[in-house]
Design an enzyme around this catalytic site. Structure first.
Site, PDB file in Angstrom:
ATOM      1  N   GLU A 218       0.890  -1.161   0.067  1.00 37.46           N
ATOM      2  CA  GLU A 218      -0.122   0.122  -0.130  1.00 37.46           C
ATOM      3  C   GLU A 218       0.777   1.113   0.040  1.00 37.46           C
ATOM      4  O   GLU A 218       0.373   2.322  -0.569  1.00 37.46           O
ATOM      5  CB  GLU A 218      -0.942   0.125   1.079  1.00 37.46           C
ATOM      6  CG  GLU A 218      -2.219  -0.920   0.973  1.00 37.46           C
ATOM      7  CD  GLU A 218      -1.775  -2.354   1.616  1.00 37.46           C
ATOM      8  OE1 GLU A 218      -0.813  -2.731   1.867  1.00 37.46           O
ATOM      9  OE2 GLU A 218      -2.651  -3.468   1.503  1.00 37.46           O
TER      10      GLU A 218
ATOM     11  N   PHE B 285     -11.786  -8.314  13.612  1.00 33.84           N
ATOM     12  CA  PHE B 285     -10.744  -8.688  12.793  1.00 33.84           C
ATOM     13  C   PHE B 285     -10.205  -7.530  11.550  1.00 33.84           C
ATOM     14  O   PHE B 285     -11.412  -7.049  11.268  1.00 33.84           O
ATOM     15  CB  PHE B 285     -11.209 -10.007  11.924  1.00 33.84           C
ATOM     16  CG  PHE B 285      -9.888 -10.499  11.109  1.00 33.84           C
ATOM     17  CD1 PHE B 285      -8.800 -10.843  11.558  1.00 33.84           C
ATOM     18  CD2 PHE B 285     -10.224 -10.505   9.621  1.00 33.84           C
ATOM     19  CE1 PHE B 285      -7.850 -11.336  10.589  1.00 33.84           C
ATOM     20  CE2 PHE B 285      -9.119 -10.762   8.742  1.00 33.84           C
ATOM     21  CZ  PHE B 285      -8.068 -11.309   9.343  1.00 33.84           C
ATOM     22  N   GLN B 286      -9.238  -7.232  11.639  1.00 38.20           N
ATOM     23  CA  GLN B 286      -8.581  -6.157  10.768  1.00 38.20           C
ATOM     24  C   GLN B 286      -9.415  -4.869  10.859  1.00 38.20           C
ATOM     25  O   GLN B 286      -9.294  -4.256   9.778  1.00 38.20           O
ATOM     26  CB  GLN B 286      -8.534  -6.797   9.222  1.00 38.20           C
ATOM     27  CG  GLN B 286      -7.804  -7.890   9.071  1.00 38.20           C
ATOM     28  CD  GLN B 286      -7.304  -8.111   7.306  1.00 38.20           C
ATOM     29  OE1 GLN B 286      -8.232  -7.834   6.676  1.00 38.20           O
ATOM     30  NE2 GLN B 286      -6.340  -8.615   7.278  1.00 38.20           N
TER      31      GLN B 286
ATOM     32  N   MET C 174      23.696   9.218   3.981  1.00 38.31           N
ATOM     33  CA  MET C 174      23.420  10.518   4.479  1.00 38.31           C
ATOM     34  C   MET C 174      23.542  10.488   6.001  1.00 38.31           C
ATOM     35  O   MET C 174      24.193  11.349   6.722  1.00 38.31           O
ATOM     36  CB  MET C 174      22.016  11.064   4.162  1.00 38.31           C
ATOM     37  CG  MET C 174      21.673  12.460   4.831  1.00 38.31           C
ATOM     38  SD  MET C 174      23.072  13.608   4.107  1.00 38.31           S
ATOM     39  CE  MET C 174      21.972  14.389   2.642  1.00 38.31           C
TER      40      MET C 174
ATOM     41  N   LYS D 107     -17.871  -1.606   5.139  1.00 41.54           N
ATOM     42  CA  LYS D 107     -17.997  -2.625   4.421  1.00 41.54           C
ATOM     43  C   LYS D 107     -19.756  -2.796   4.009  1.00 41.54           C
ATOM     44  O   LYS D 107     -20.136  -2.748   2.815  1.00 41.54           O
ATOM     45  CB  LYS D 107     -17.719  -4.032   4.689  1.00 41.54           C
ATOM     46  CG  LYS D 107     -17.692  -4.835   3.642  1.00 41.54           C
ATOM     47  CD  LYS D 107     -16.935  -6.464   3.863  1.00 41.54           C
ATOM     48  CE  LYS D 107     -16.919  -7.359   2.782  1.00 41.54           C
ATOM     49  NZ  LYS D 107     -16.328  -8.553   3.285  1.00 41.54           N
TER      50      LYS D 107
HETATM   51  C1  LIG Z   1      11.776   5.912   5.928  1.00 39.83           C
HETATM   52  C2  LIG Z   1      13.005   6.542   6.379  1.00 39.83           C
HETATM   53  N1  LIG Z   1      13.736   6.149   7.339  1.00 39.83           N
HETATM   54  C3  LIG Z   1      15.059   6.563   7.831  1.00 39.83           C
HETATM   55  C4  LIG Z   1      15.321   7.749   7.316  1.00 39.83           C
HETATM   56  C5  LIG Z   1      16.562   8.223   7.710  1.00 39.83           C
HETATM   57  N2  LIG Z   1      17.450   8.401   6.620  1.00 39.83           N
HETATM   58  C6  LIG Z   1      17.516   9.606   5.735  1.00 39.83           C
HETATM   59  S1  LIG Z   1      18.518   9.397   4.604  1.00 39.83           S
HETATM   60  C7  LIG Z   1      19.235   7.949   5.244  1.00 39.83           C
HETATM   61  C8  LIG Z   1      20.352   7.210   4.095  1.00 39.83           C
HETATM   62  C9  LIG Z   1      19.827   7.050   2.849  1.00 39.83           C
HETATM   63  O1  LIG Z   1      20.659   5.961   2.408  1.00 39.83           O
HETATM   64  P1  LIG Z   1      20.705   5.476   0.881  1.00 39.83           P
HETATM   65  O2  LIG Z   1      19.238   5.216   0.404  1.00 39.83           O
HETATM   66  O3  LIG Z   1      21.595   4.326   0.577  1.00 39.83           O
HETATM   67  O4  LIG Z   1      21.142   6.847   0.138  1.00 39.83           O
HETATM   68  P2  LIG Z   1      22.203   7.702   0.293  1.00 39.83           P
HETATM   69  O5  LIG Z   1      22.281   8.796   1.411  1.00 39.83           O
HETATM   70  O6  LIG Z   1      23.501   6.703   0.284  1.00 39.83           O
HETATM   71  O7  LIG Z   1      22.380   8.464  -0.903  1.00 39.83           O
HETATM   72  C10 LIG Z   1      18.521   7.625   6.053  1.00 39.83           C
HETATM   73  C11 LIG Z   1      18.311   6.243   6.605  1.00 39.83           C
HETATM   74  C12 LIG Z   1      14.467   8.314   6.416  1.00 39.83           C
HETATM   75  N3  LIG Z   1      14.650   9.350   5.804  1.00 39.83           N
HETATM   76  N4  LIG Z   1      13.309   7.685   5.887  1.00 39.83           N
END
Ligand SMILES: Cc1ncc(C[n+]2csc(CCOP(=O)(O)OP(=O)(O)O)c2C)c(N)n1
Lengths: 573, 207
Positions: A53, A115-116, A464, A165
């Site tokens: 979803e 349920f659900q 990041m 529903k």
């Molecule tokens: C759903 C979610 N979980 C955690 C984060 C925290 N977060 C921000 S950037 C990042 C790293 C992203 O890594 P990657 O997808 O490998 O991209 P890169 O920064 O290496 O280009 C994380 C974990 C987020 N923004 N969204």
């Protein structure tokens, strides 16, 4: 179809069709089965089955962000509905017009922990513009029409309609609701425009800053800036509102903004902000933001005016209308010193010259055509894409700005690709974020979608987060190493019949990009880059824009201090 | 150039009314908005209005002018909110009802009753060791009453929260509407709200 055959579920589809909706994204389940059954009577409606979803709602967002039209998604009760939560919060933050329809258990079971069952309207109260539980079938079409109106009007946003529903199954005897007219935006007050004119006329170091609220006012804003000859900054959400090829463009402001944008804000004496909300990633430390500037803020949403920064001239109204009024009677400001200063800052934009994530992103974005849609996920690659891509038009840049949702980029690109089948929908993702919604490769296969081009910048890290650990946690790399566990992305793509290409060096890259882009099908390109690479410029969290670090400081080698020996070893190799 | 921080301006009570659609969850929607943004509601009273489908809520919110204004603008964005009225921008009458249970002894009984009479407080319950009074009035009067009774021993109090209406001898003197700036009458706005039962009827047909 005669009136006698009508049910709540059919009335729902008839209302959506009547509103010009052609495509919905969704996933079925017990509590929404009558709606899926009724769908078979509406062949004009295209339903796209996602694999989660979250994929469905981000695809609906991608549709909406690319077209400006409302995106629609569908889910069942309980787990189906709760899987929409991230997308709803995302759409709320980025003002995306969205209609989410959820089934729920029958009315007599609601509130019994059936349920659900989940109280999805309760759960989504703070992350929707409005939400409804339909408690009477005779109300259903009207509620849908009202929900669509609310989602699209004023500052757009997500609206959820929860349909028990038994209401989906109930016979429906009423008429089908027709679309509401979009309410007109308020006209900017003449006194406010007059005061803004006065400030602009006296400005010595003016700058215009535009955000996502100005996406549909690009032509007016471009005319306004050129008429006064004022440089323009576009926020992450506003990229493309002003053509990047125009010499007046200074790039993006904020944490990873350009030198020119951030310095211009810090020096400006008049800042004209249009359709933006001064997010903290844009302002840096608020009391260091535009410290010398009188701020004119054009905004439709009154609650945004004065919320973060002190506004000297509030202009409430539609961005386009305000820009037209502000351009009236404009005279080019003759400000040679300011222009020279701005040019000097602009010249500090470094082009990536050695192999790394920035090099890879640059090579991809410079191959984009003006009509191509670029969707990004969240992380370093997102900031690099925002810094390096050159958008000539609005609505060609899709990303999760406000919520920063990893997993957004790929499904959003699918939504955009379906909305504009003649256009290339390019995704830039990280190896981390891509895996959050990678299962949507199946959606490409199922509908034989041919215009999605996925680029994974693979640095084997949650890049990041690693950058922050490097800069602010003394390189203690805690739980950010993915390298050993990443799949072979080409094999993963192959499992869904998606062709894959790979480049691991600057030499391999051009040929790989050519092959990837010229593949007649949707395709995946993996760009394998060195593990450690930081995005600069950067304004550290809590610092003012003027405290920006322009480029990577020389780094003293630090021995690994944390358990991730595997990562350290890989780095040193 | 920052937004005013709470230290810049005095914290004070602001009396605000909201006309809202009478629909399920309206109260949650409004209170959760306050909660999320960290605005504390000091008192809240809700009741129906002369117009079917429209309820009226009156809040007391504490904060500086900027904080309260931001809260009102956020409220105004909710679909359920028809109008916000900021009473500090107009002349108004306000009332609060309070029940106060005061401890009495044979010696203090007469004095307590005398004070209550001065405040036009009504006795609503009589016990051997306590009297319960009902007092209506503005905040100052109620606070003064409670202070007068405190030395005798207050056992329990319950206040309804403040309610307010715009002053004016005629119904056609309008309330000051929060956002519009200039004064405008509420009636046409409120009348555009359809009561729930009526909403389903009379939908025009397109097909
Ligand atoms: C759903 C979610 N979980 C955690 C984060 C925290 N977060 C921000 S950037 C990042 C790293 C992203 O890594 P990657 O997808 O490998 O991209 P890169 O920064 O290496 O280009 C994380 C974990 C987020 N923004 N969204």
């Amino acid at each position: 179809m005669t009136q006698g055959d009508m049910t709540g579920a059919k009335a729902l589809w008839a209302t959506l069709v009547g509103h010009g909706i052609t495509t919905v994204f969704g996933y079925p389940g017990g509590a929404i089965m009558p709606v899926y059954d009724a769908l078979t009577f509406y062949p004009e409606m295209r339903h796209v089955l996602a694999r989660h979803e979250q994929g469905a709602i981000h695809a609906a967002e991608g549709w909406a962000k690319a077209t400006g039209e409302i995106g629609v998604c569908l889910a069942t009760s309980g787990p189906g509905a709760t899987n929409l939560v991230t997308g709803l919060a995302d759409a709320m933050m980025d003002s995306v017009p969205l209609l989410a329809i959820t089934g729920n258990v029958a009315r007599h079971l609601m509130g019994t922990d059936a349920f659900q069952e989940a109280d999805i309207t309760g759960i989504t109260l703070p992350i929707t513009k409005h939400n409804y539980v339909v408690r009477d079938v005779e109300e259903l079409p009207q509620v849908i029409a009202e929900a669509i109106r609310i989602a699209r009007s004023g500052r757009p946003g997500p609206v959820l309609v929860d349909i028990p529903k038994d209401i989906q199954l109930a016979p429906y005897h009423g008429e089908i609701a027709r679309p509401h007219a979009r309410p007109e935006a308020p006209d900017p007050a003449p006194e406010a425009i007059a005061r803004a004119h006065e400030l602009l006329r006296g400005a010595k170091k003016p700058v215009i800053m535009v955000g996502g609220g100005a996406l549909d006012a690009a032509a007016d804003i471009t005319a306004l800036a050129r008429a006064w000859d004022i440089p323009v900054i576009t926020t992450l959400m506003g990229l493309g509102v002003f053509p990047a090829s125009d010499p007046l463009w200074l790039g993006m402001p904020g944490m990873h903004g350009s030198v020119a944008a951030n310095r211009a804000i810090s020096e400006a004496d008049v800042l004209l902000g249009i359709g933006l909300r001064f997010d903290d990633r844009v302002t840096g430390r608020v009391n260091g933001f535009a410290p010398n500037a009188a701020i004119i803020h054009v905004e439709l949403d009154a609650a945004e005016i004065g919320k973060i920064v002190r506004t000297h001239v509030p202009v409430r109204g539609d961005a386009g209308a305000a820009a037209r009024l502000l351009a009236e009677g404009a005279q080019k400001l003759e400000l040679p010193e300011w222009q020279a200063q701005v040019e000097e800052w602009k010249s500090r934009t470094a082009q990536p010259d050695h192999w790394g994530a920035a090099y890879g992103v640059q090579a991809v974005v410079e191959r984009l055509r003006p009509d191509d849609i670029l969707s990004s996920d969240v992380g370093q690659h997102q900031m690099l894409a925002a810094q390096l891509a050159r958008f000539e038009k609005p609505r060609r840049w899709l990303n999760s700005g406000g919520l920063g949702t990893m997993g957004f980029g790929f499904p959003a690109a699918i939504g955009a690709a379906l909305a504009e089948p003649g256009v290339r929908s390019v995704v830039i993702a990280g190896d981390g974020g891509f895996q959050m919604t990678a299962q949507e490769l199946a959606t490409l296969k199922m509908y034989d979608i041919r215009n999605v081009k996925i680029c994974i910048i693979n640095n084997s890290y949650l890049g990041m987060v690693r950058q922050w650990q490097e800069m602010f946690h003394e390189r203690r790399y805690s739980e950010v190493w993915l390298g050993d566990s990443n799949p072979d992305f080409l094999k993963l793509a192959d499992a869904y019949d998606v062709p894959g290409y790979r480049a691991s060096s600057a030499e391999e890259l051009p040929a790989a990009i050519d092959a990837w882009l010229s593949d007649p099908k949707s395709a995946l390109l993996e760009v394998v880059v060195p593990h450690e690479h930081a995005v600069f410029p950067m304004v550290p969290a809590g610092a003012a824009l003027s405290e920006m670090i322009e480029s990577e400081p020389p780094r003293a080698p630090t021995p690994g201090t944390r358990k991730n020996a595997a990562a350290e070893e890989a780095n040193n190799a | 150039m920052t937004a005013p921080t709470p230290q810049d301006q005095p914290q004070r009570d602001h009396l605000v009314s909201a006309l809202v659609r009478d629909e399920p969850r309206v109260l949650t929607r409004i209170t959760s908005l306050f909660g999320r943004r960290g605005y504390n509601i000091k008192s809240l009273s809700v009741g129906s209005t002369e117009h079917p489908g429209v309820s009226r809520m009156t809040f007391v919110v504490t904060g500086d002018r900027g904080v309260v204004e931001q809260a009102m603008r956020q409220l105004e964005k909710l679909h359920d909110v028809v109008r916000i009225i900021d009473h500090s921008l107009e002349k108004y009458v306000d009332r609060e009802l309070v029940l106060v249970k005061v401890a009495i002894t044979p010696e203090s009984r007469v004095e307590v009753r005398q004070i209550a009479e001065d405040f036009r407080a009504r006795i609503v319950d009589v016990g051997r060791h306590a009297l319960t009074f009902e007092v209506t009035g503005d905040e100052g009067k109620i606070t003064a009453f409670i202070e007068q009774m405190r030395p005798f021993g207050i056992l329990e109090t319950m206040r309804t929260g403040r309610i307010a209406l715009t002053r004016g001898s005629n119904a056609d003197i309008p309330s000051h509407v929060y956002h519009g700036g200039e004064t405008e009458t509420l009636r046409p706005v409120v009348e555009s709200v359809e009561p729930r039962e009526e909403r389903a009827r009379g939908v025009p047909n397109l097909f």
